[in-house]
Enzyme design. Sequence first.
Site, PDB file in Angstrom:
ATOM      1  N   HIS A 527      23.117 -25.339  27.327  1.00 11.96           N
ATOM      2  CA  HIS A 527      24.363 -24.857  27.346  1.00 11.96           C
ATOM      3  C   HIS A 527      25.233 -23.716  26.193  1.00 11.96           C
ATOM      4  O   HIS A 527      25.640 -22.679  26.869  1.00 11.96           O
ATOM      5  CB  HIS A 527      25.659 -25.720  28.103  1.00 11.96           C
ATOM      6  CG  HIS A 527      26.636 -25.874  28.188  1.00 11.96           C
ATOM      7  ND1 HIS A 527      26.892 -25.368  29.495  1.00 11.96           N
ATOM      8  CD2 HIS A 527      27.770 -25.137  28.249  1.00 11.96           C
ATOM      9  CE1 HIS A 527      28.308 -25.121  29.780  1.00 11.96           C
ATOM     10  NE2 HIS A 527      28.349 -25.278  28.254  1.00 11.96           N
ATOM     11  N   GLU A 528      25.368 -24.038  24.906  1.00  9.71           N
ATOM     12  CA  GLU A 528      26.327 -23.815  24.635  1.00  9.71           C
ATOM     13  C   GLU A 528      25.691 -22.165  24.013  1.00  9.71           C
ATOM     14  O   GLU A 528      25.875 -21.112  23.615  1.00  9.71           O
ATOM     15  CB  GLU A 528      26.756 -24.224  23.120  1.00  9.71           C
ATOM     16  CG  GLU A 528      27.696 -25.387  23.370  1.00  9.71           C
ATOM     17  CD  GLU A 528      28.895 -25.352  24.054  1.00  9.71           C
ATOM     18  OE1 GLU A 528      29.178 -24.572  23.919  1.00  9.71           O
ATOM     19  OE2 GLU A 528      29.045 -25.880  24.763  1.00  9.71           O
ATOM     20  N   HIS A 531      25.932 -19.753  26.664  1.00 13.83           N
ATOM     21  CA  HIS A 531      27.224 -18.719  26.522  1.00 13.83           C
ATOM     22  C   HIS A 531      27.124 -17.342  25.681  1.00 13.83           C
ATOM     23  O   HIS A 531      28.276 -16.476  25.909  1.00 13.83           O
ATOM     24  CB  HIS A 531      28.495 -19.925  26.059  1.00 13.83           C
ATOM     25  CG  HIS A 531      28.961 -20.786  27.024  1.00 13.83           C
ATOM     26  ND1 HIS A 531      29.975 -19.968  28.016  1.00 13.83           N
ATOM     27  CD2 HIS A 531      29.409 -21.580  26.722  1.00 13.83           C
ATOM     28  CE1 HIS A 531      29.915 -21.049  28.642  1.00 13.83           C
ATOM     29  NE2 HIS A 531      30.289 -22.240  27.883  1.00 13.83           N
ATOM     30  N   GLU A 588      31.100 -20.964  33.523  1.00 11.81           N
ATOM     31  CA  GLU A 588      30.655 -22.569  32.435  1.00 11.81           C
ATOM     32  C   GLU A 588      29.207 -22.577  32.916  1.00 11.81           C
ATOM     33  O   GLU A 588      28.107 -23.801  33.223  1.00 11.81           O
ATOM     34  CB  GLU A 588      32.070 -22.958  32.920  1.00 11.81           C
ATOM     35  CG  GLU A 588      32.424 -23.131  31.657  1.00 11.81           C
ATOM     36  CD  GLU A 588      33.008 -22.931  30.200  1.00 11.81           C
ATOM     37  OE1 GLU A 588      31.396 -23.755  30.404  1.00 11.81           O
ATOM     38  OE2 GLU A 588      32.970 -22.681  29.460  1.00 11.81           O
ATOM     39  N   ASP A 592      26.021 -23.755  32.622  1.00  6.68           N
ATOM     40  CA  ASP A 592      25.048 -25.065  32.686  1.00  6.68           C
ATOM     41  C   ASP A 592      23.692 -25.205  33.699  1.00  6.68           C
ATOM     42  O   ASP A 592      22.672 -25.544  32.974  1.00  6.68           O
ATOM     43  CB  ASP A 592      26.068 -25.694  33.774  1.00  6.68           C
ATOM     44  CG  ASP A 592      27.194 -26.634  33.203  1.00  6.68           C
ATOM     45  OD1 ASP A 592      27.198 -26.735  32.109  1.00  6.68           O
ATOM     46  OD2 ASP A 592      27.527 -26.891  34.476  1.00  6.68           O
TER      47      ASP A 592
END
Length: 690
Positions: A527-528, A531, A588, A592
């Site tokens: 997830h990070e 980003h 987000e 995900d």
Amino acid sequence: MFSTVLVRRLALASLGLGSVAAVAAGPPAKTKAKPVPPQQGIGINLANLDKSVAPCEDFYHYANGTWLKNNPVPAAESRWGSFNELADRNQAIEKRILVKAAAAARTAKPGSNEQKVGDFYAAAMDSVAIEKAGLKYLQPRLAQIAGLKNLAEIQQYMANPKSISTGWYGMGVGQDSKNSTVYAVQLRQGGLGLGDRDYYLKDDARSKAVRAGYKTYMTSVFQLLGDAPALAATNADAVIGLETKLAQASRGRVDLRDRIKNYNKVPVAQAVQDYPNLNLPLRLKDAGLAGAQDVIIGQPEFLAAVNTLLASTPIADQQQYLRWNLVSDVTSALPKAYGDAAFRFQQVLTGAKVQQPRWKRSLRATDGALGEAFGQLYVDEAFSPAAKARAKQMVENLRAAYAERIMATDWMSADTKKEAIQKLNGFAVKIGYPDKWKDYSKLKITRESALQNLFATSEWRREDNLGKFGKPIDRGEWGMTPPTVNAYYNSSMNEIVFPAGILQPPFYDPKADDAVNYGGVGAVIGHEMTHGFDDQGRRSDAKGNLRDWWTKEDNEKFTAKADMVGKQYDAFTPLDSVHVNGKLTMGENLADIGGLTIAHQAFLKTAQAKGGQKIDGFTPEQRFFLGWAQIWRANARPEYVRQQVQTDPHSPEQFRTNGPLMNMPEFYEAFGCKDGSKMVRATADRSRIW
């Protein structure tokens, strides 16, 4: 935290996701003759499943349904889920540390971290002393505001770095998004007590109720300060009227996500000319920033409105605005009546039934004020070097899987892939706690006054921020404290950060199998990482500079895929007619979907995945997806959900669970989902970028 740097966080509010996972945790577990009894906190707790729900119809409730039924929201909470459970376990450790520190602080070396942490917590817990002090330590600041007679004196007050909560607009020092090697002075919109402009501007029933609750809260505080009831109401109207004008000039949350639109660099001389009533020369001088040649303005139209309002708003109204900003920011260190008034308003916003115990509020205040001093004590007890090493290894496993996915994309050109790989390889990884801790030597903390401690830490934090200007970028700095249950990506640093607080079950469990850890913390890591390639993070390059490194064709293809995700989430309805905002939650949601995809790719390389043996009747891939679903289990009050949908860039938990899975053929295959099932999107309606 504000800066033109893009900081993307994994979780809701103060909760979040983290990263850790073991390198292969050993040979794949063998299928047992009899199912293993459910064990809380180890792998998958079978008791949490609701097998009356078909996994292909609603996987979130299949994986978590019984837990949801058995875990209503506690009276002191507005939501309750896996993040809260972990935060609660962490807080039990933190409380033990703080109680011990408070007892030892009297004999600790003066000025040491132990003394400061212990005395800060002890003062925050001393409700008797706070009641006895009353407004003693607040009165000099209130008198200062009451003595302001004209705009020049208002400007002087706002320019003083020791002034607390001056409202109006924000100013600070942060990385220049287009030149990540230097710090820049940044100005941005702010000054709204309700936080979000829509609460002031919308006429729906909830917004009206929030405004009414806000006025009641403000009126109560003004009366506690000594205003007669009629005067208190009049002063509240003046403040809300001013904040409404600021709201009208503010950008909405979706527009604030646009990194290009919110980067406007101008010479100081130009800003001085454009906004004369801000008296920027004085503010920069008093802040030690007189050498600045340029400023980065986030929202020029907002500063233009502030410039006008500073000159046109009666001084008496500005005094009430400054008075409100000061007091509302420190209610936790004022007599109980102030905290009670604040909580009554929080009930309107979140639906919480009772106030959290004082020790939890004092713990959060200590972490917020002395996070890295407290954090050193926390990691000594709760986070081992071995856990940090395992986390680093998993990050590298995910990085390798991400590179494979980038190179395998059929929509990205070779040139853009090359830049993407450079950015991926350039990710700095921070795990657990800083290599170099913050220096609190200039911060004086005593047991005398919890309020004075708040003032001292606010001034120290301000000085710490302003002191960065002109110095080399501190790439070792952290934006979260070690005990925090969260994680984040910082675009200008091109870094992914996972505090020790999140590296615990159910996100990462050293006793669990790889499937569960990759579905949990592995997806968090992914997830990070994603980003860095979401709709805003992708605008920065490997060095963290805001730069368009995409070809025109690749940009168009990415945007089309992202728009499809936005439409998918727009259709989700957590409450009656309340819809998720696909544009607000875009980053987000993309993270995900991408994070789960990358984690699955990495998991397939483990011995467990290759062995294919079942545990508790589930295949490795099924356990992977169950591991994903269990980290999002949560119940929330309707008031909280409405606030979340309006203000939070994260989607409600059931959609964070199901949304990505509905785009993953790997999930369909793992659970035998057929076309026509609710969890299966038609091929033309699926969107997965990586």
